[in-house]
Write a protein that holds these residues in place. Sequence first.
Motif, PDB file in Angstrom:
ATOM      1  N   TYR A   1      40.635  39.652  39.732  1.00 28.81           N
ATOM      2  CA  TYR A   1      40.542  41.034  39.076  1.00 28.81           C
ATOM      3  C   TYR A   1      39.765  41.991  39.494  1.00 28.81           C
ATOM      4  O   TYR A   1      39.426  42.951  39.776  1.00 28.81           O
ATOM      5  CB  TYR A   1      40.399  40.528  37.609  1.00 28.81           C
ATOM      6  CG  TYR A   1      39.106  41.548  36.993  1.00 28.81           C
ATOM      7  CD1 TYR A   1      39.636  42.625  36.623  1.00 28.81           C
ATOM      8  CD2 TYR A   1      38.424  41.711  37.136  1.00 28.81           C
ATOM      9  CE1 TYR A   1      39.686  43.923  36.032  1.00 28.81           C
ATOM     10  CE2 TYR A   1      37.507  42.662  35.848  1.00 28.81           C
ATOM     11  CZ  TYR A   1      38.534  43.568  35.265  1.00 28.81           C
ATOM     12  OH  TYR A   1      37.573  45.405  34.367  1.00 28.81           O
TER      13      TYR A   1
ATOM     14  N   TYR B   1      39.831  46.201  40.700  1.00 27.23           N
ATOM     15  CA  TYR B   1      39.403  46.487  39.917  1.00 27.23           C
ATOM     16  C   TYR B   1      39.021  47.468  41.399  1.00 27.23           C
ATOM     17  O   TYR B   1      38.424  48.418  41.289  1.00 27.23           O
ATOM     18  CB  TYR B   1      38.165  46.570  39.325  1.00 27.23           C
ATOM     19  CG  TYR B   1      36.919  47.284  38.845  1.00 27.23           C
ATOM     20  CD1 TYR B   1      37.266  47.648  37.881  1.00 27.23           C
ATOM     21  CD2 TYR B   1      36.178  47.980  39.430  1.00 27.23           C
ATOM     22  CE1 TYR B   1      36.415  49.043  36.920  1.00 27.23           C
ATOM     23  CE2 TYR B   1      35.359  48.888  38.794  1.00 27.23           C
ATOM     24  CZ  TYR B   1      35.827  49.125  37.682  1.00 27.23           C
ATOM     25  OH  TYR B   1      34.765  49.691  37.340  1.00 27.23           O
TER      26      TYR B   1
ATOM     27  N   LEU C   1      42.849  47.944  26.644  1.00 24.33           N
ATOM     28  CA  LEU C   1      42.162  49.049  27.889  1.00 24.33           C
ATOM     29  C   LEU C   1      42.123  50.028  27.148  1.00 24.33           C
ATOM     30  O   LEU C   1      40.552  50.238  27.976  1.00 24.33           O
ATOM     31  CB  LEU C   1      43.659  48.460  28.476  1.00 24.33           C
ATOM     32  CG  LEU C   1      43.015  49.133  30.088  1.00 24.33           C
ATOM     33  CD1 LEU C   1      42.190  48.679  30.185  1.00 24.33           C
ATOM     34  CD2 LEU C   1      44.299  49.212  30.707  1.00 24.33           C
TER      35      LEU C   1
ATOM     36  N   THR D   1      45.376  45.007  34.563  1.00 26.17           N
ATOM     37  CA  THR D   1      44.780  45.774  35.495  1.00 26.17           C
ATOM     38  C   THR D   1      45.620  46.084  36.473  1.00 26.17           C
ATOM     39  O   THR D   1      45.977  47.061  36.856  1.00 26.17           O
ATOM     40  CB  THR D   1      43.289  45.082  36.537  1.00 26.17           C
ATOM     41  OG1 THR D   1      42.116  44.804  35.040  1.00 26.17           O
ATOM     42  CG2 THR D   1      42.798  45.946  37.183  1.00 26.17           C
TER      43      THR D   1
END
Length: 288
Positions: free
Chosen positions: A147, A151, A216, A246
């Motif tokens: 993640y 990101y 989100l 994501t």
Amino acid sequence: MNDDTHVLDSPPSGAAPDWTIDQHWDRYTPEEHATWDTLFARQAKLLPGRASNAYLRGLDVLKLSKPGIPDFAELNDRLAGLTGWQVVAVPGLVPDDVFFDHMANRRFVAGNFIRRPDQLDYIQEPDVFHDVFGHVPMLADPVFADYLAAYGRGGRRALGLDALQYLGRLYWYTVEFGLIAEPEGLRIYGSGIVSSFAESQFALDDPSPNRIAFDLARVMRTEYRIDDFQQNYFVIPSFDELLRLTVETDFAPLYEELKALPGIAVATIEADDVVLTRGTQAYAAAKV
């Protein structure tokens, strides 16, 4: 994520072009090591039953051979074998493009300084305790590690889309101040909480804040403050779901939608929120 009002335009003297520096583990004083040990012992005693299972598993990574502040070289030997991440020392806050590039390449930037003994409960600029004790245990979890790398890649794209504030809010309410629903109940995983003695208790036990199911777009509209406890915490169902959102979301059109909407103020509950705990807001009221 970085507050760029405190960042220099170019690397300071002694830093590499990517802003990294030597940790200089051998230069830490006995008092600085003792400060780490005090903070570590206090948090390690408090977090079982509060921190996520992933965090507690990762905390074992920090049980290294030397006392006091971890040596990044030794720490990286363990991390690299688990998730391919490493910790790199920087002199302080770094520019956003530098921050995202390191993260996209599985390098976590960490300050090499530690707070003074009179700052045990709060320091505004992240120090080595916040960065290493708060973040590194989660870097040992394969899903969360993926993640953070995703990101970082998203951050590089956001810079070109004038959308950094929205991605910054996502970081704030997950990486720094996130909660997760586990079979045993709500647990903390955000580094800003797990590294804070007071907020580790406030986030789970205090009746004041709202605890809201993660959405989100909602999170990316939500404003925050850096100088006090949070009044809205967002609860993810799992790290797998956070990663899925994501990597599967097309952020470019989402950013355009968000730009047409107002931000959501701290402590606000929206009509379509899934509220797990409706806070009393007593803490915020007492501060007025």
